[in-house]
Design an enzyme around this catalytic site. Sequence first.
Site, short mmCIF file in Angstrom:
data_model
loop_
_atom_site.label_atom_id
_atom_site.label_comp_id
_atom_site.label_asym_id
_atom_site.label_seq_id
_atom_site.Cartn_x
_atom_site.Cartn_y
_atom_site.Cartn_z
N SER A 267 -49.08 45.03 -39.27
CA SER A 267 -49.93 45.96 -38.52
C SER A 267 -49.98 46.29 -37.56
CB SER A 267 -51.90 44.68 -39.10
OG SER A 267 -51.60 43.39 -38.01
N LYS B 31 -54.10 45.20 -28.70
CA LYS B 31 -54.92 46.01 -30.31
C LYS B 31 -55.93 46.25 -30.16
CE LYS B 31 -52.61 44.57 -34.36
NZ LYS B 31 -52.89 43.25 -35.49
N SER C 158 -47.00 41.12 -37.65
CA SER C 158 -47.14 42.07 -37.27
C SER C 158 -47.29 42.10 -35.94
CB SER C 158 -49.17 41.51 -37.49
OG SER C 158 -49.39 41.96 -38.58
#
EC number: 6.3.5.7
Length: 516
Positions: free
Chosen positions: A165, A90, A189
Site C-alpha cells: 500500500s 506515509k 506494504s
Amino acid sequence: MNPDHMIRLTALQMAEELNKTTFTSVELTKAHFDHIRQIDGTAQAGIHAYLHLNEDDALAVAAEVDRLRAAGGADAAALHPLAGVPIAIKDNIVTSQQPTTAASKILEGWMSPYDATVVQKVRDAKLPVLGKTNMDEFAMGSTTEYSAYGVTRNPWDLERAPGGSGGGSASAVGAYMAPLALGSDTGGSIRQPASFTGTVGTKPTYGSVSRYGLIAMASSLDQIGPVARTTADAAALHELIAGHDPKDSTSLITEWNDLASAAQTRDLTGVRIGVLEELQGSGFSEQIQQRFDEALQLLRDAGADVVAIDCPNMSYALPAYYLIVPSEVSSNMARFDGIRFGNRVVPEADSTVKEVMAATRAAGFGDEVKRRIILGTYALSAGYVEEYYGSAQRIRTLVQQDFARAFENVDVLISPTTPTVAVPLGEQVSDPASMYANDVATIPANLAGIPAVSIPGGMAEHDMPMGIQIQAPATRDAVAYRVAGGLEALLEDKWGRPLYQQAPEATTAATAGRQD
C-alpha cells in the site's frame, strides 16, 4: 552544489555534506520541493507520490538546523546525525501539523491533535518533513490504485503501479523527491513497493518501532518501517525511530544501536544463508529467478554458506493472512462511522444513527475497504469464527514454527521479494485475487513478527527492477542489515554503480513529458 546533484545523494551522503557545510539544509529542502513541483504533478499527470506538502514547516526546521550548525559548540554537537535531511511520511501515520487521511474520503481534511511517536522522534531529530505520501486506502491494496485521491505511478515506468500500500513513499524516494520515507508494512506494504521501484524497504521486528499514531489496519501485523535508497540509509532511519514506547502495549524493551554499523559491514564469510524452497521457482517470473540465482552465486563467492531450506507450511501463509487481516480490519474500521470518527453523511434531516452510519460508510469507504470489512465480518460471525479465523491463527503458529526450525540452522533466509515486476496500472484492480497473490513472499514475515529487508536485486522483465528479501530471527534486525548491506555491495560491484542511479534521467524526462 548543483541542486539536481544534491537530491541524488544518499541520505548519509547528504548528512555528511551538511556537516561539512557544502550546502545548507534550507538549500537541500528547497531543492526537493523544486523537484517535487517539477515531476510529481497529479494523478492525471505526474507520479503523484504526495497527497499533502509541508513546505513552510519543513523550511523552518531546516533553517533551525542551519542556525544551530552555524553556531557551533554544544548545540551543533547535539544535533542528530540525520538532522537537516528531509523525509516523507506515509499518510496513515498521524501528524499534528498537516492532514492525515489514510487516503480515504472518510478522513478527508482530518487534522490529528497529536503526532505519532515515530513522527515525534523525527521532529526531535530535526528532519524536515516534506509531506504526506499517497497509499492504498487504509493500507488495503498492493498497487496504490485504491487511494481515494488518485493513483501513484511508478517512476521507472509511468504506466505501471509502484506497488502498495505504500507506493507513494517508495515512488517519492525512487524519484528523488525524498531521500528517506516512513511506511507501514502489514503483509509487504513497504517491501513490495521497494521491490517494484528499485528502493530499499524494511519491515522491522514487530514491536521494535512504536505503532502509536499509526492508523491500524490489522493490529497484530502492522509495523512502521523505513524506505530509502540504500541499506545503510534504511538502517540509520530505523535506528532513529526504533525503541520502547510506553504508549504502545506491544512495544519491546530492546536496544537498537547496532543497525547502521551492521548495514555497512561487508564481510559475509561464514554467514549461513537459507534459500526458501517455497518462495522461488513456480509462480516466479523467469528473469526474477535468474537475477535471484545470480545473487546467490555472488554470496557463495563471497564466502557465505548457502543452503536450501524447506518450510512446508509457508504455502498456507497467504490464505491464512487473508482471513486474519479482514477479521482485524472489520474490528478496526468499526470506529469510522461518522459518529465516533470520520466525516459524517446525513441522508435525511430526521435520519437515525443507524442510517447516518450506513450512509457515511457507503460514501466514505472505497471498494477494497468494503470488501475486506464484509469478508472479515463473515469470518468472525457466529458459527464460522473457529472454522475460519481460528484455523488461520493455527496456520500462523505453524508458519512461526517453520521459521524457528529454519533459524536453528541458518542466520538468515533469502528469497525474491515478489514473484513479478511492477504490474501495469489497472491490471489488478479488475482481479483482486492476483493482487493478493503478489504478497506470497512478504506475508510470512508479518505472520511471524520477524524482520525483513528488501534490496534492489537487478533488472527483470520490461526493464523493471526486482527485489531480494532477507529475513532474520525476531530482534536480529542487525543480522538482516548485515547480509542486505553485504549483498548490496556485491551487486553494485557487479553493476558498476547502484541500481537507483541507472534510470534517473529517464524518470525525469518521462514525467516532465507527461506534464507537458
